[in-house]
Scaffold this motif. Structure first.
Motif, PDB file in Angstrom:
ATOM      1  N   VAL A 285     -30.293  37.563  14.183  1.00  9.01           N
ATOM      2  CA  VAL A 285     -30.367  35.899  14.668  1.00  9.01           C
ATOM      3  C   VAL A 285     -31.835  35.360  14.504  1.00  9.01           C
ATOM      4  O   VAL A 285     -32.234  34.076  14.443  1.00  9.01           O
ATOM      5  N   ILE A 286     -32.867  36.374  14.752  1.00 11.61           N
ATOM      6  CA  ILE A 286     -34.246  35.862  14.871  1.00 11.61           C
ATOM      7  C   ILE A 286     -34.669  35.366  13.399  1.00 11.61           C
ATOM      8  O   ILE A 286     -35.144  34.260  12.912  1.00 11.61           O
ATOM      9  N   ARG A 287     -33.989  36.264  12.206  1.00 13.43           N
ATOM     10  CA  ARG A 287     -34.430  35.923  10.894  1.00 13.43           C
ATOM     11  C   ARG A 287     -33.607  34.662  10.422  1.00 13.43           C
ATOM     12  O   ARG A 287     -34.122  33.718   9.793  1.00 13.43           O
ATOM     13  N   ASP A 288     -32.427  34.480  10.971  1.00  9.47           N
ATOM     14  CA  ASP A 288     -31.667  33.199  10.557  1.00  9.47           C
ATOM     15  C   ASP A 288     -32.236  31.935  11.329  1.00  9.47           C
ATOM     16  O   ASP A 288     -32.384  31.027  10.460  1.00  9.47           O
ATOM     17  N   VAL A 289     -32.660  32.355  12.485  1.00  3.97           N
ATOM     18  CA  VAL A 289     -33.099  30.874  13.168  1.00  3.97           C
ATOM     19  C   VAL A 289     -34.706  30.756  12.587  1.00  3.97           C
ATOM     20  O   VAL A 289     -35.138  29.394  12.346  1.00  3.97           O
ATOM     21  N   GLY A 290     -35.497  31.687  12.263  1.00  2.24           N
ATOM     22  CA  GLY A 290     -36.893  31.560  11.814  1.00  2.24           C
ATOM     23  C   GLY A 290     -36.707  30.804  10.283  1.00  2.24           C
ATOM     24  O   GLY A 290     -37.676  30.143  10.271  1.00  2.24           O
ATOM     25  N   ARG A 291     -35.718  31.096   9.669  1.00  5.77           N
ATOM     26  CA  ARG A 291     -35.573  30.433   8.312  1.00  5.77           C
ATOM     27  C   ARG A 291     -35.120  29.067   8.511  1.00  5.77           C
ATOM     28  O   ARG A 291     -35.678  28.014   7.869  1.00  5.77           O
ATOM     29  N   VAL A 292     -34.361  28.683   9.384  1.00  6.17           N
ATOM     30  CA  VAL A 292     -33.841  27.333   9.776  1.00  6.17           C
ATOM     31  C   VAL A 292     -35.112  26.539  10.511  1.00  6.17           C
ATOM     32  O   VAL A 292     -35.281  25.274  10.096  1.00  6.17           O
ATOM     33  N   MET A 293     -36.201  27.258  10.964  1.00  8.20           N
ATOM     34  CA  MET A 293     -36.979  26.348  11.613  1.00  8.20           C
ATOM     35  C   MET A 293     -38.225  26.383  10.585  1.00  8.20           C
ATOM     36  O   MET A 293     -39.446  26.123  10.967  1.00  8.20           O
ATOM     37  N   ASP A 294     -37.941  27.010   9.419  1.00 11.15           N
ATOM     38  CA  ASP A 294     -38.870  26.955   8.048  1.00 11.15           C
ATOM     39  C   ASP A 294     -40.251  27.693   8.442  1.00 11.15           C
ATOM     40  O   ASP A 294     -41.356  27.236   8.123  1.00 11.15           O
ATOM     41  N   LEU A 295     -40.167  28.799   9.490  1.00 11.11           N
ATOM     42  CA  LEU A 295     -41.356  29.682   9.599  1.00 11.11           C
ATOM     43  C   LEU A 295     -41.816  30.405   8.524  1.00 11.11           C
ATOM     44  O   LEU A 295     -40.627  30.949   7.998  1.00 11.11           O
TER      45      LEU A 295
END
Length: 545
Positions: free
Chosen positions: A436-446
């Motif tokens: 979930v960290i990886r998914d959310v990080g990608r969505v937040m464009d980090l």
């Protein structure tokens, strides 16, 4: 006058990567709002209906079981028409309606799947008994015609639904999420309701529990569409109005139409589906020579005696009688015969089978049948750990087959009981701690390296959660407390953690039924075309399969 308003258009976590409402939170909030009933209407699936049903009953709320189906304007077999696909809300009024709903949802997946599971009016007509239908959101057939300015088309569609469901079972659904199109549609729906003397129903297209959850649902949609929150062209909801509103909020929206609010409670009152748990639904085992299952099981055990116990002692004979008595009393004679049969098939065909493990090794019946290869008396193993009249749960015989030839065993079972009675079981991949960290990080464009370094700080233990990770890894906790970006990433990840992300097929789970499986559970199709259940293994077991 206060009428108990009921939400009849509700998406849960099982509208995958679209609904951000965890069932337990949803039901708890409905209870907090003083609601007596609540519906579940996920998109095209019934994955969550049993969880929802159990949770609602547990919290003292009446569950209304439904689905927001996708309806094609042509035949479900045509795989070329993406535009002519509408939404439609179907609610099960009684047990017949529940079975018909399962049938429709299953056929949508097995016969009509094209981007989405689609049904058509032919099967809607065939399985409409016991179902209450609502015209759905602005993506419903009648609203779409209205928005296209085709009022004649809207009216002819309405007549078709009336013909399928009858006047008492079809309602026009009005919604107000502050969208211009809805105001246009509502005005026309009110006119049609008057003209045809039809009931109006006020709903809110709920996709998350509270208004402040809108941003979490937005991130979830981005995960689904592999876009980032900064992308202006991405698919997103128009505002933050798609939550479980209170009765007061709904009254404020639909004050000019109190009957549309009252009808929600009337519909909920009519919907009474009762699911039963713990009743055995075992398939019949074909038994030779007119014997009963009990007699045949005893015969097989005695035939296995010379090999296992060439000179059986009284202790052996007493133990056998004791076990056979309990197996029969609990209704598991056929269960043992089914397992014995596919294990003997494997041994006859040189498919490697494990010696047996777990509590089944405590059964002399399992040993005599060749299901296990461990003598329970030699090792003082207790039968009660395996099967206990005091504890009503299905016996659990753990069996290991060679993975290269496991499919041959499944194929044998399919041939024996029939293709419609043997189905693989679904399992859900969830948004777990690291993922979930990886998914959310990608969505937040980090930056990838940054997100990856945070994800790797989460310990790789079974059932790890982000909350546990923060207590276990002090370095992660320190970063969380001191770096605003890390805090934002982890807080958003915590809100989505545990939601189902996708379905897959259970590696070894197969269900065998006494009748066609879609009479007990809804079905869908895995990516490789294999038919699977829509309920997980634990749910299927609770239903007695």
């Amino acid at each position: 006058m206060s009428v108990n308003f009921t939400h009849l258009h509700v998406h849960t976590q099982y509208s995958l990567l679209d609904g951000a409402a965890k069932i337990s939170d949803l039901v708890a909030y409905a209870k907090e709002l003083g609601m007596k009933n609540l519906a579940i209407t996920d998109h095209g699936v019934m994955y969550g209906v049993v969880d929802f049903y159990q949770e609602a009953i547990k919290q003292g709320i009446k569950p209304v079981i439904g689905c927001e189906v996708y309806l094609t304007n042509g035949s479900r077999f045509e795989k070329n028409n993406r535009d002519g696909m509408y939404h439609l809300i179907l609610l099960a009024e009684n047990d017949e309606g529940y079975h018909n709903l399962m049938k429709l949802v299953s056929l949508g997946h097995l016969e009509g799947f094209y981007y989405k599971p689609r049904i058509d009016k032919d099967i809607l007509r065939q399985y409409s008994k016991g179902i209450i239908c609502m015209s759905a959101c602005i993506a419903g057939e009648i609203p779409v015609q209205i928005l296209r300015g085709n009022l004649e088309g809207a009216e002819s569609s309405l007549k078709e639904y009336l013909d399928i469901f009858g006047k008492d079972n079809f309602f026009l659904e009005i919604q107000d999420h502050d969208l211009e199109e809805e105001h246009t549609v509502n005005a026309e729906l009110k006119r049609l309701a008057k003209k045809y003397d039809l009931g109006l129903v006020a709903t809110n297209d709920s996709h998350y529990v509270k208004r402040e959850d809108a941003d979490a649902q937005d991130v979830l949609l981005c995960i689904q569409t592999t876009s980032t929150v900064d992308d202006p062209k991405r698919m997103k909801f128009p505002n933050d109005q798609f939550y479980l509103k209170s009765e007061a909020e709904m009254r404020e929206k639909f004050g000019d139409c109190p009957e549309a609010l009252e009808n929600t409670a009337k519909i909920a009152e009519r919907c009474n589906v009762e699911l039963s748990f713990g009743h055995l639904l075992l398939p019949e085992f074909p038994i030779p020579n007119g014997l009963s299952a009990e007699e045949y099981l005893r015969k097989l055990c005695l035939e296995g005696m010379p090999e296992r116990y060439p000179e059986p002692t009284q202790q052996v004979l007493d133990r056998l009688e004791y076990e056979l008595g309990i197996i029969n009393k609990m209704g598991y004679d056929c269960y043992f015969l089914i397992v014995w049969d596919f294990i003997s098939y494997s041994r006859r065909n040189d498919i490697p089978v494990g010696p047996g493990r777990g509590s089944a090794a405590g059964s002399i019946v399992a040993y005599l049948l060749g299901i296990t290869n461990i003598d329970p008396l030699k090792y003082d193993l207790l039968f009660e750990r395996f099967l206990n009249p005091e504890r009503v749960s299905m016996p659990d015989i753990d069996i290991d087959f060679c993975f290269e030839r496991r499919q041959e065993v499944i194929d044998y079972v399919v041939r024996k009981y029939g293709k419609d009675r043997v189905v693989q079981i679904v399992t859900f991949g969830t948004l777990a701690a690291r993922g979930v960290i990886r998914d959310v990080g990608r969505v937040m464009d980090l930056p990838y390296a940054f997100v990856d370094s945070i994800a790797k700080m989460v310990p790789t233990e079974l059932n790890m959660t982000l909350d546990r990770a923060l207590t276990m890894n002090q370095e992660l906790k320190k970063l969380y407390q001191e770096d605003a970006q890390v805090q934002e990433l982890i807080d958003m990840s915590r809100r989505l953690e545990g939601l189902p992300r996708h379905t897959s097929m259970h590696a070894a789970g197969v269900v065998i039924g006494s009748r066609s499986i879609d009479e007990f559970v809804p079905l869908s199709r895995a990516a490789d075309g294999t038919i699977t259940t829509q309920f997980t293994m634990t749910t299927i077991e609770e239903l007695g399969l």
